[in-house]
Design an enzyme around this catalytic site. Structure first.
Site, PDB file in Angstrom:
ATOM      1  N   TYR A   1      12.013   6.515  23.638  1.00 51.08           N
ATOM      2  CA  TYR A   1      11.261   7.722  24.026  1.00 51.08           C
ATOM      3  C   TYR A   1      12.211   8.778  24.592  1.00 51.08           C
ATOM      4  O   TYR A   1      12.165   9.949  24.204  1.00 51.08           O
ATOM      5  CB  TYR A   1      10.173   7.343  25.034  1.00 51.08           C
TER       6      TYR A   1
ATOM      7  N   LYS B   1      13.070  12.486  23.041  1.00 55.78           N
ATOM      8  CA  LYS B   1      12.789  13.744  23.756  1.00 55.78           C
ATOM      9  C   LYS B   1      14.076  14.531  24.055  1.00 55.78           C
ATOM     10  O   LYS B   1      14.060  15.760  24.067  1.00 55.78           O
ATOM     11  CB  LYS B   1      11.997  13.449  25.034  1.00 55.78           C
TER      12      LYS B   1
HETATM   13  N1  LIG Z   1       0.995  12.806  29.060  1.00 55.18           N
HETATM   14  C1  LIG Z   1       2.180  12.880  29.622  1.00 55.18           C
HETATM   15  O1  LIG Z   1       2.346  12.483  30.784  1.00 55.18           O
HETATM   16  C2  LIG Z   1       3.354  13.473  28.862  1.00 55.18           C
HETATM   17  C3  LIG Z   1       4.554  13.666  29.570  1.00 55.18           C
HETATM   18  C4  LIG Z   1       5.642  14.213  28.906  1.00 55.18           C
HETATM   19  C5  LIG Z   1       5.546  14.562  27.568  1.00 55.18           C
HETATM   20  N2  LIG Z   1       4.382  14.361  26.903  1.00 55.18           N
HETATM   21  C6  LIG Z   1       4.366  14.741  25.483  1.00 55.18           C
HETATM   22  O2  LIG Z   1       3.299  15.639  25.222  1.00 55.18           O
HETATM   23  C7  LIG Z   1       2.830  15.458  23.884  1.00 55.18           C
HETATM   24  C8  LIG Z   1       1.333  15.253  23.896  1.00 55.18           C
HETATM   25  O3  LIG Z   1       1.076  14.022  24.582  1.00 55.18           O
HETATM   26  P1  LIG Z   1      -0.342  13.636  25.211  1.00 55.18           P
HETATM   27  O4  LIG Z   1      -0.075  13.144  26.564  1.00 55.18           O
HETATM   28  O5  LIG Z   1      -1.308  14.737  24.987  1.00 55.18           O
HETATM   29  O6  LIG Z   1      -0.675  12.343  24.308  1.00 55.18           O
HETATM   30  P2  LIG Z   1      -1.976  11.913  23.503  1.00 55.18           P
HETATM   31  O7  LIG Z   1      -1.722  10.498  23.115  1.00 55.18           O
HETATM   32  O8  LIG Z   1      -3.202  12.242  24.261  1.00 55.18           O
HETATM   33  O9  LIG Z   1      -1.924  12.846  22.205  1.00 55.18           O
HETATM   34  C9  LIG Z   1      -0.943  12.691  21.226  1.00 55.18           C
HETATM   35  C10 LIG Z   1      -1.565  13.007  19.874  1.00 55.18           C
HETATM   36  O10 LIG Z   1      -0.538  12.880  18.868  1.00 55.18           O
HETATM   37  C11 LIG Z   1      -1.142  12.291  17.742  1.00 55.18           C
HETATM   38  N3  LIG Z   1      -0.143  11.643  16.886  1.00 55.18           N
HETATM   39  C12 LIG Z   1       0.527  10.480  17.123  1.00 55.18           C
HETATM   40  N4  LIG Z   1       1.307  10.179  16.086  1.00 55.18           N
HETATM   41  C13 LIG Z   1       1.139  11.168  15.170  1.00 55.18           C
HETATM   42  C14 LIG Z   1       1.679  11.409  13.883  1.00 55.18           C
HETATM   43  N5  LIG Z   1       2.540  10.541  13.307  1.00 55.18           N
HETATM   44  N6  LIG Z   1       1.311  12.526  13.213  1.00 55.18           N
HETATM   45  C15 LIG Z   1       0.417  13.378  13.770  1.00 55.18           C
HETATM   46  N7  LIG Z   1      -0.147  13.188  14.970  1.00 55.18           N
HETATM   47  C16 LIG Z   1       0.214  12.103  15.673  1.00 55.18           C
HETATM   48  C17 LIG Z   1      -2.110  11.269  18.325  1.00 55.18           C
HETATM   49  O11 LIG Z   1      -3.072  10.848  17.369  1.00 55.18           O
HETATM   50  C18 LIG Z   1      -2.697  12.043  19.484  1.00 55.18           C
HETATM   51  O12 LIG Z   1      -3.860  12.747  19.099  1.00 55.18           O
HETATM   52  C19 LIG Z   1       3.609  14.261  23.323  1.00 55.18           C
HETATM   53  O13 LIG Z   1       4.661  14.722  22.515  1.00 55.18           O
HETATM   54  C20 LIG Z   1       4.133  13.565  24.561  1.00 55.18           C
HETATM   55  O14 LIG Z   1       5.305  12.823  24.299  1.00 55.18           O
HETATM   56  C21 LIG Z   1       3.282  13.826  27.509  1.00 55.18           C
END
Ligand SMILES: NC(=O)c1ccc[n+]([C@@H]2O[C@H](COP(=O)([O-])OP(=O)(O)OC[C@H]3O[C@@H](n4cnc5c(N)ncnc54)[C@H](O)[C@@H]3O)[C@@H](O)[C@H]2O)c1
Length: 249
Positions: free
Chosen positions: A153, A157
């Site tokens: 991960y 990133k």
């Molecule tokens: N939630 C956190 O604490 C956090 C922290 C840092 C970064 N992020 C980043 O923010 C972004 C959104 O995360 P989130 O927390 O909303 O997660 P989430 O799991 O709620 O949403 C992620 C979405 O990506 C979709 N997805 C996964 N694989 C895919 C693929 N191969 N093709 C198309 N869609 C795909 C999933 O179906 C889901 O709807 C991510 O990139 C995550 O790494 C999240």
């Protein structure tokens, strides 16, 4: 955002869905891509109530690991709306393992979605976009520092941070801006998954040590992404915006 066409990956859940709702309320036309069909259908019915016109939303099943699917989705977006003004590349997955125990399949999965997926999106979007366009990628606090148990991960990133900077340097002269957000703990299904994989109580212990000692609502990240997509950030490019309650200070 009035009348702007914004393409969002990962728009069926979490931060992406929150961004879609916010931009719908601000008058944008939306093209949402996600790999999860059921959540995509649910998002479509929620967003149809929020967009300004019944025809202002397109949802597409798309796996960002496949370049052809990303290209088809963006072509469908231009066919429907005539242009793409902005994109938020937010699709992502989490994976937990020490480097010693890291399975090749987990590495390929996380790097495939989080890093190769963003590369596919940038490659296709930059070809379609012109002067005034803006792209925002989802990096993470894990793109700015090492975290135990998150080799794949963190690597993905850190890669998103690099791609963001390179794309900004390559696209500035075309009038296209490229930035990223680096969220900390945001209350979404991904954080639930990360918490379930962590030692009991570890995440909460980490939260209470932060300057703003709480998890964020996804809308708090969506508002920063909306700022970066919009004209108010017209001189901002190549920036990695921390949205982490001061965790990485
Ligand atoms: N939630 C956190 O604490 C956090 C922290 C840092 C970064 N992020 C980043 O923010 C972004 C959104 O995360 P989130 O927390 O909303 O997660 P989430 O799991 O709620 O949403 C992620 C979405 O990506 C979709 N997805 C996964 N694989 C895919 C693929 N191969 N093709 C198309 N869609 C795909 C999933 O179906 C889901 O709807 C991510 O990139 C995550 O790494 C999240």
């Amino acid at each position: 955002m009035e009348g702007k066409v914004i393409a969002i990956t990962g728009g069926a859940s979490g931060i992406g869905l929150s961004l879609a709702k916010l931009l719908a309320q601000r008058g944008a036309k939306l093209s949402i891509a996600d790999v999860a069909q059921e959540n995509l259908d649910k998002a479509a019915s929620t967003l149809k109530e929020l967009v300004a016109g019944p025809d202002h939303i397109l949802t597409s099943k798309c796996d960002v690991r496949q370049l052809s699917q990303v290209q088809d989705w963006l072509k469908a977006t231009v066919d429907k709306f005539g242009k793409v003004d902005g994109a938020a590349n937010l699709a992502g997955v989490f994976g937990k393992s020490s480097i010693e125990d890291l399975e090749e399949d987990l590495w390929d999965f996380v790097i495939g979605v989080n890093l190769t997926g963003v590369m596919h999106c940038l490659k296709a979007e930059l070809k379609l976009m012109g002067k005034g366009a803006s792209i925002v990628n989802a990096a993470s606090i894990s793109g700015l520092r090492g975290q135990a148990g998150s080799g794949a991960y963190c690597a993905s990133k850190h890669g998103v941070v690099a791609l963001t900077r390179v794309a900004a340097v390559e696209s500035g002269s075309k009038g296209i801006r490229v930035n990223a957000v680096a969220p900390g703990y945001i209350d979404t299904p991904m954080l639930d998954q990360a918490e379930a994989l962590a030692a009991k109580g570890a995440l909460e212990q980490s939260v209470v040590s932060m300057p703003i000692a709480r998890r964020a609502d996804p809308e708090e990240v969506a508002k920063v992404i909306a700022f970066l997509l919009g004209d108010e950030s017209s001189f901002v490019t190549g920036a990695i915006y921390s949205v982490d309650g001061g965790w990485n200070v």
